[in-house]
Design a protein around this motif. Sequence first.
Motif, mmCIF file in Angstrom:
data_model
loop_
_atom_site.group_PDB
_atom_site.id
_atom_site.type_symbol
_atom_site.label_atom_id
_atom_site.label_comp_id
_atom_site.label_asym_id
_atom_site.label_seq_id
_atom_site.Cartn_x
_atom_site.Cartn_y
_atom_site.Cartn_z
ATOM 1 N N LEU A 102 0.841 -1.213 0.000
ATOM 2 C CA LEU A 102 0.000 0.000 0.000
ATOM 3 C C LEU A 102 0.868 1.253 0.000
ATOM 4 C CD1 LEU A 102 -2.662 -0.989 2.712
ATOM 5 C CD2 LEU A 102 -2.881 -1.204 0.248
ATOM 6 N N LEU A 103 1.961 1.202 0.783
ATOM 7 C CA LEU A 103 2.845 2.362 0.882
ATOM 8 C C LEU A 103 3.533 2.647 -0.451
ATOM 9 C CD1 LEU A 103 4.368 4.430 2.724
ATOM 10 C CD2 LEU A 103 6.046 2.649 3.166
ATOM 11 N N PHE A 104 4.127 1.615 -1.040
ATOM 12 C CA PHE A 104 4.824 1.813 -2.316
ATOM 13 C C PHE A 104 3.847 2.252 -3.403
ATOM 14 C CE2 PHE A 104 9.329 0.736 -2.549
ATOM 15 C CZ PHE A 104 9.565 0.323 -1.254
ATOM 16 N N ASN A 105 2.667 1.642 -3.392
ATOM 17 C CA ASN A 105 1.721 1.999 -4.446
ATOM 18 C C ASN A 105 1.196 3.425 -4.274
ATOM 19 O OD1 ASN A 105 0.461 0.721 -6.816
ATOM 20 N ND2 ASN A 105 -1.363 1.542 -5.810
ATOM 21 N N GLY A 106 0.974 3.812 -3.019
ATOM 22 C CA GLY A 106 0.547 5.197 -2.763
ATOM 23 C C GLY A 106 1.570 6.178 -3.282
ATOM 24 N N MET A 107 2.847 5.859 -3.069
ATOM 25 C CA MET A 107 3.915 6.754 -3.528
ATOM 26 C C MET A 107 4.064 6.697 -5.052
ATOM 27 S SD MET A 107 4.762 8.168 -0.792
ATOM 28 C CE MET A 107 3.483 7.732 0.328
ATOM 29 N N GLN A 108 3.883 5.493 -5.595
ATOM 30 C CA GLN A 108 3.958 5.337 -7.052
ATOM 31 C C GLN A 108 2.866 6.168 -7.726
ATOM 32 O OE1 GLN A 108 5.683 2.030 -8.174
ATOM 33 N NE2 GLN A 108 6.011 3.096 -10.093
ATOM 34 N N SER A 109 1.692 6.190 -7.107
ATOM 35 C CA SER A 109 0.604 6.985 -7.673
ATOM 36 C C SER A 109 0.951 8.456 -7.611
ATOM 37 C CB SER A 109 -0.685 6.764 -6.894
ATOM 38 O OG SER A 109 -1.034 5.432 -6.966
ATOM 39 N N SER A 110 1.619 8.858 -6.529
ATOM 40 C CA SER A 110 1.968 10.269 -6.446
ATOM 41 C C SER A 110 3.024 10.591 -7.495
ATOM 42 C CB SER A 110 2.413 10.637 -5.030
ATOM 43 O OG SER A 110 3.784 10.525 -4.877
ATOM 44 N N LEU A 111 3.909 9.623 -7.759
ATOM 45 C CA LEU A 111 4.898 9.817 -8.827
ATOM 46 C C LEU A 111 4.186 10.014 -10.157
ATOM 47 C CD1 LEU A 111 7.949 9.377 -9.915
ATOM 48 C CD2 LEU A 111 7.191 7.069 -10.352
ATOM 49 N N SER A 112 3.166 9.200 -10.399
ATOM 50 C CA SER A 112 2.463 9.325 -11.681
ATOM 51 C C SER A 112 1.693 10.643 -11.749
ATOM 52 C CB SER A 112 1.562 8.122 -11.937
ATOM 53 O OG SER A 112 0.345 8.259 -11.270
ATOM 54 N N LEU A 113 1.291 11.169 -10.586
ATOM 55 C CA LEU A 113 0.607 12.468 -10.599
ATOM 56 C C LEU A 113 1.565 13.583 -10.975
ATOM 57 C CD1 LEU A 113 -1.685 12.356 -7.449
ATOM 58 C CD2 LEU A 113 -2.375 12.465 -9.823
ATOM 59 N N VAL A 114 2.789 13.491 -10.446
ATOM 60 C CA VAL A 114 3.787 14.515 -10.791
ATOM 61 C C VAL A 114 4.075 14.430 -12.289
ATOM 62 C CG1 VAL A 114 6.123 15.354 -10.347
ATOM 63 C CG2 VAL A 114 4.773 14.451 -8.473
ATOM 64 N N TYR A 115 4.181 13.197 -12.785
ATOM 65 C CA TYR A 115 4.428 12.982 -14.219
ATOM 66 C C TYR A 115 3.256 13.534 -15.039
ATOM 67 C CZ TYR A 115 5.109 10.350 -18.547
ATOM 68 O OH TYR A 115 5.261 9.996 -19.857
ATOM 69 N N ASP A 116 2.036 13.216 -14.605
ATOM 70 C CA ASP A 116 0.834 13.702 -15.296
ATOM 71 C C ASP A 116 0.813 15.219 -15.330
ATOM 72 O OD1 ASP A 116 -0.128 11.239 -15.750
ATOM 73 O OD2 ASP A 116 -1.814 11.341 -14.374
ATOM 74 N N ARG A 117 1.275 15.817 -14.234
ATOM 75 C CA ARG A 117 1.236 17.273 -14.156
ATOM 76 C C ARG A 117 2.198 17.867 -15.163
ATOM 77 N NH1 ARG A 117 2.270 18.555 -8.350
ATOM 78 N NH2 ARG A 117 4.317 19.187 -9.045
ATOM 79 N N GLU A 118 3.376 17.215 -15.282
ATOM 80 C CA GLU A 118 4.341 17.718 -16.250
ATOM 81 C C GLU A 118 3.849 17.469 -17.668
ATOM 82 O OE1 GLU A 118 8.297 16.329 -15.421
ATOM 83 O OE2 GLU A 118 8.497 17.742 -13.767
ATOM 84 N N MET A 119 3.099 16.392 -17.868
ATOM 85 C CA MET A 119 2.650 16.049 -19.212
ATOM 86 C C MET A 119 1.375 16.776 -19.623
ATOM 87 S SD MET A 119 4.767 14.158 -20.586
ATOM 88 C CE MET A 119 3.889 13.518 -22.009
ATOM 89 N N GLY A 120 0.616 17.279 -18.714
ATOM 90 C CA GLY A 120 -0.584 18.012 -19.108
ATOM 91 C C GLY A 120 -1.883 17.330 -18.735
#
Lengths: 290, 238
Positions: A102-120
């Motif tokens: 749960l911890l790793f996945n929660g952080m992985q999702s936040s990583l994808s949010l940062v990526y999504d933010r950079e991508m638009g």
Amino acid sequence: MKLDSQNIEKKSPLSEEDTVVIARPSRLRAALIALVAIVARECLRFLQQRGRFVAALVRPLVWLLVFAAGFRAALGLSIIPPYQTYITYETYIVPGLCGMILLFNGMQSSLSLVYDREMGSMRLLLTCPLPRWWLLSCKLLASTAISILQVYVFLAFAALIGVHPPWQGYFLIFPALVVAGLMLGALGLALSSFIKQLENFAGVMNFVIFPMFFLSSALYPLWRMAESSPLLRDICAANPFTYAVELIRFAFYQQWNGTALGLTLLFTAIFMGLAIWGYDPGRALIRRKG
Amino acid sequence: MTGLDVSNVSYAYGARQALDDVSFTVERGAFCALLGPNGAGKSTLYALLTRLFSTTSGQIEIAGQDLSKAPLAALARIGVVFQQSTLDLDLTVGQNLRYFAALQGLAGRSSNTAIDAVLDRLDIADRRSAKVRDLNGGHRRRTEIARALLHAPEVLLLDEPTVGLDAASRKALTDHIHHLCIESGLTVLWATHLTDEVAPDDRLVILHQGRILRDGIAQEIAGKDLTETFLDLTGAVE
């Protein structure tokens, strides 16, 4: 969010010959449609990223097979709640490893949010005509659903190698996984609003994931920690992740742990509040140079 | 009712003033080019128009809806094309559009009808089952525009939508949006730093260092040559 029903038949301003009439749903229906779409998209993305799926599974299995095997001989465990008999070290760390997923996945999702933010695509999501708190909640529910899916796949593998709690535990941990998953997902969401660039994510690994995991009751009971250092024990007792793990551990053995539940819910509310604050348009965290 | 009304909007990143008392209006159904060099404040203005940032001073109205007082009603009336791609490269055009339609509250038949219509309009109906990764740059931008038009917005905001396209694709896209504007009454705000994307009859707003330098009809502002005038105004001529 207003839940009033409003069905507006709206003619597209774009059409002359080919008139398109779009029936707009009520706000509640629109919110639910968005929720289903966001969860489905996250699941689809997860299933497409096979590497991520395998990594998510291999990580806790390596801990279970290798780390636990080595520690079994070195670490004696006394009978502590919720256990009513002596248990093997493998049995002890299974709830902690569920928490790890749960911890790793929660952080992985936040990583994808940062990526999504950079991508638009995060910009696009935040410009939808839905309340921002709802959009963030949809993201949170999506990441929690994926986390829980991974936990059950891990538990199936663990059962195959003979590590399994009472069968009722598999059902009872579900609500515990939901609450713990929401807390850790909300933490990831909050962190993602404060991380300006993708590169900064390595810092999250070092300063959030590892300390949270090691300074908790996931790998060793708190009384063991206290034997080596009372200070470390106090740090572990202040770590929200400890309560997420204990909530799962007690649920496995059909025991109620009100403190763990209450604190996990409290931390969920705090982290979600931080995330909503972090993504507030007035704080302009999605800024870039104009 | 105006399509877009920006009045006395200012915005600062700490000590740096990105927008300084910016005011302009775009009539319904007009194509307005927002021309400015890099760093002029265009993206900041777009972030304010789409409520990624909230206005600290000034007011923005979108199709008659105040963005601060009724943000959801205002956002429902805009379609946005960002500089960055918002498409999932591993999904097909149709799958991407279905996701975006759902974010706008459209599902089932409404969603399919809207997707068919925008794909037809943008002449990419034959690409519906193609993965976005397999599309060329021009078609990807068209898909982005199709995505922005799915919910039949009244105002279309495009932030440098031709970035990364070759000259032919740029011209095709600019012509296409002009055409949409004329035939349908859509209000368009097109941010660019390229003068050749502005037609003589377009409304033109020139933004530089966060301030509006000119606001009028392009050919009246341009004099003999828009590029020269623009370079003179923004001090880019050595």
